[in-house]
Design a protein around this motif. Structure first.
Motif, short mmCIF file in Angstrom:
data_model
loop_
_atom_site.label_atom_id
_atom_site.label_comp_id
_atom_site.label_asym_id
_atom_site.label_seq_id
_atom_site.Cartn_x
_atom_site.Cartn_y
_atom_site.Cartn_z
N THR A 7 0.85 -1.18 0.00
CA THR A 7 0.00 0.00 0.00
C THR A 7 0.88 1.23 0.00
O THR A 7 2.11 1.13 0.09
N TYR A 17 -7.66 8.09 7.87
CA TYR A 17 -7.67 6.74 7.30
C TYR A 17 -7.54 5.68 8.41
O TYR A 17 -6.69 5.83 9.30
N TYR A 74 -0.92 9.25 -7.26
CA TYR A 74 -1.35 8.05 -6.54
C TYR A 74 -0.82 6.80 -7.25
O TYR A 74 -0.37 5.85 -6.62
N LYS A 78 1.67 4.02 -5.72
CA LYS A 78 1.24 2.62 -5.73
C LYS A 78 2.29 1.74 -6.41
O LYS A 78 2.62 0.65 -5.93
N TYR A 92 -2.92 -5.62 -3.06
CA TYR A 92 -2.98 -4.18 -2.81
C TYR A 92 -4.23 -3.83 -2.00
O TYR A 92 -5.35 -4.17 -2.38
N GLU A 94 -5.87 -0.28 -0.18
CA GLU A 94 -5.71 1.14 0.11
C GLU A 94 -5.89 1.37 1.61
O GLU A 94 -6.42 0.52 2.33
N GLU A 97 -9.28 0.61 3.19
CA GLU A 97 -9.90 -0.67 2.85
C GLU A 97 -9.47 -1.75 3.83
O GLU A 97 -8.29 -1.83 4.20
N ARG A 147 -7.74 -6.66 -6.68
CA ARG A 147 -6.81 -6.19 -5.65
C ARG A 147 -5.58 -7.09 -5.53
O ARG A 147 -4.65 -6.75 -4.81
N GLY A 160 -4.52 4.89 -9.23
CA GLY A 160 -4.39 4.13 -8.00
C GLY A 160 -5.36 2.98 -7.88
O GLY A 160 -5.13 2.03 -7.14
N LEU A 161 -6.47 3.01 -8.63
CA LEU A 161 -7.53 2.03 -8.42
C LEU A 161 -7.37 0.74 -9.21
O LEU A 161 -7.98 -0.26 -8.87
N HIS A 186 -14.80 -0.81 2.42
CA HIS A 186 -14.21 0.49 2.09
C HIS A 186 -14.84 1.58 2.96
O HIS A 186 -16.03 1.89 2.82
#
Length: 286
Positions: A7, A17, A74, A78, A92, A94, A97, A147, A160-161, A186
């Protein structure tokens, strides 16, 4: 089989976060956890170190403040974390998450089962996007996303996604993926209003556009919200009690937009035909 978790983080405390909970939720099934931590103004680095797990490997970074094109910074961060992974699979998560402890055996079984199957390049998971409070989810965005990526293929993360696989130098595609038999919880959109306001103030510039000040979660069409009656991961209990926004109130003056009406039609179509047609950044091969 070796599994790498990874991450990236920066000012994760200031921005609310649940990053410690996120890391701890994945730690039991990985052989290493690479965390790229950008130079910031809070104790993010100290808190990751305080987890005290020898599996964690920290890579300290400096963000490119001039990179303000559609959140590409991002993707850069990553990829820094990803390219330091040495496992067969790279997982991965975030910083907002979290995995549920009940799903961990299912994930490991899926990864082991497909280790030698080269057709499987990634694993996708169901997503629960909590919005406005931990008792409801939003369904307008993506509901499934990859992921885990096979760590022996040429892949990049321009956003990043998601991941892009490079079969050729100038052409990319989404990875071929199978279901990972788990959900990703999330929590980014149910952090306290104050934390969300600060987060948008800090990171909005990386998308190269101005952002109005975030006031609350009420400016949304309730047609895209659904109640959540399930069980949160046990590791989230304290964060939910102290850091989450617990009460959602819709703005009474909110009026549905064209996008909202399009989404309502999509939801009706899904319910009527028993299908799921949210955007996907993978090609399902299961």
């Amino acid at each position: 089989m070796k599994i790498s978790g990874f991450t990236f983080l920066r000012n994760a405390v200031i921005n609310g976060y649940p990053f410690v909970e996120s890391i701890k939720s994945l730690l039991p099934i990985v052989d290493e956890y690479v965390v790229a931590i950008g130079l910031g103004e809070d104790e993010t680095l100290a808190r990751v170190r305080a987890i005290g797990d020898p599996k964690i490997r920290i890579v300290e970074t400096v963000w490119n403040e001039n990179m303000q094109d559609r959140g590409f910074v991002y993707g850069q961060q990553k990829m820094i974390a990803h390219y330091n992974c040495a496992g067969d699979w790279a997982f991965y998560l975030e910083g907002d998450e979290v995995l549920h402890e009940k799903d961990l055996p299912n994930i490991v079984h899926a990864l082991e089962k497909n280790l030698k199957n080269d057709r499987v390049e990634a694993f996708y998971f169901d997503f629960l996007h909590f919005y406005g409070s931990p008792s409801q989810i939003g369904i307008a965005g993506y509901r499934k996303a990859p992921r885990v990526i096979r760590n022996t293929i040429r892949s990049i993360a321009p956003d990043g996604l998601f991941f892009v696989v490079l079969d050729q130098n100038k052409k990319g595609r989404y990875p071929r993926a199978v279901y990972g038999h788990a959900q990703v919880y999330h929590y980014g959109h149910c952090r306290s209003v104050n934390k969300m306001r600060e987060k948008i103030r800090q990171v909005g510039r990386y998308w190269g556009a101005s952002h109005t000040e975030f006031k609350d979660y009420g400016n949304i069409d309730t047609g895209e919200l659904r109640p959540f009656s399930g069980e949160h991961p046990a590791i989230m209990a304290q964060w939910l009690a102290s850091e989450a926004e617990l009460h959602f109130i819709q703005n009474p003056s909110y009026r549905p937009t064209r996008r909202d009406f399009r989404n309502r039609f999509r939801f009706w179509l899904e319910d009527t035909l028993a299908i799921e047609i949210s955007k996907k950044h993978f090609v399902a091969v299961d």
